[in-house]
Design a protein around this motif. Sequence first.
Motif, PDB file in Angstrom:
ATOM      1  N   ALA A 196       0.597  -1.326   0.299  1.00  0.00           N
ATOM      2  CA  ALA A 196       0.050   0.113  -0.088  1.00  0.00           C
ATOM      3  C   ALA A 196       0.703   1.082   0.004  1.00  0.00           C
ATOM      4  N   ALA A 197       0.028   2.362  -1.228  1.00  0.00           N
ATOM      5  CA  ALA A 197       1.396   3.698  -0.543  1.00  0.00           C
ATOM      6  C   ALA A 197       0.214   4.538  -1.098  1.00  0.00           C
ATOM      7  N   ALA A 198       0.264   6.156  -0.345  1.00  0.00           N
ATOM      8  CA  ALA A 198      -0.349   6.897  -1.018  1.00  0.00           C
ATOM      9  C   ALA A 198      -0.313   6.777  -2.273  1.00  0.00           C
ATOM     10  N   ALA A 199      -2.344   7.735  -2.993  1.00  0.00           N
ATOM     11  CA  ALA A 199      -1.859   8.065  -4.154  1.00  0.00           C
ATOM     12  C   ALA A 199      -0.803   9.225  -4.179  1.00  0.00           C
ATOM     13  N   GLU A 200      -0.178   9.639  -5.164  1.00  0.00           N
ATOM     14  CA  GLU A 200       0.226  10.796  -5.744  1.00  0.00           C
ATOM     15  C   GLU A 200      -0.579  12.157  -5.468  1.00  0.00           C
ATOM     16  N   GLY A 201      -0.326  13.260  -3.964  1.00  0.00           N
ATOM     17  CA  GLY A 201      -0.376  14.653  -4.049  1.00  0.00           C
ATOM     18  C   GLY A 201      -1.728  13.900  -2.608  1.00  0.00           C
ATOM     19  N   ASP A 202      -1.732  13.252  -2.520  1.00  0.00           N
ATOM     20  CA  ASP A 202      -2.803  12.460  -1.106  1.00  0.00           C
ATOM     21  C   ASP A 202      -1.914  12.504   0.541  1.00  0.00           C
TER      22      ASP A 202
END
Length: 193
Positions: free
Chosen positions: A162-168
């Motif tokens: 899992a990784a944060a979406a860009e800009g989030d």
Amino acid sequence: MYVRDAKNRDEAWLLDHIEAMGLDETAFRSRDYVIAINERDNVKAGFGRYRVHKTDDGEVCELTSIGVLDGWRDQGVGAHVVERLVRTAGDEGFDAVYSLTDQPDYLAQFGFERIEEATLPGRLRERLGEKRDGVAPEAVPVRIDPERFQMPAQLREAFKGAAAAEGDTEPEEGPEDFGIDPDEATYKYDTGR
């Protein structure tokens, strides 16, 4: 990514996100929550609550206020929050875990089954009415035996990467987050302001 118990210092963050997501904050206690954390950058991705109701017939356990931040959805974060909460309930000796939710299909993938309102313990029937009058007009009761909880394999795998979406990503904390007005505050040391 891992899920840990909430700490007192998480209280403001939890309350902000509970309010932003329109979740139930009734009888809020930060120690009832767990938080999913991305260990690479220590960013909080989701949370949920394990609430025990004391009744004349004993205690009943309710899962409530389960939320995942936008950039972390569809990556198994919520699933692992739910798993941690159900496992905790099982470890505490509960043979049934309830949730009063407007997302019964989401919980069904783990083994939760929809039940008749009449079979709910009295306090949870009251809570269902409160939720329907407040944050979740479409709420229905679901139940699971903690021993029957099952994590879908695709959610377990998604959680690992899992990784944060860009800009989030979350904004950095500033003085305002701690109730300080930076234009009016005085500082012991000159900060260059």
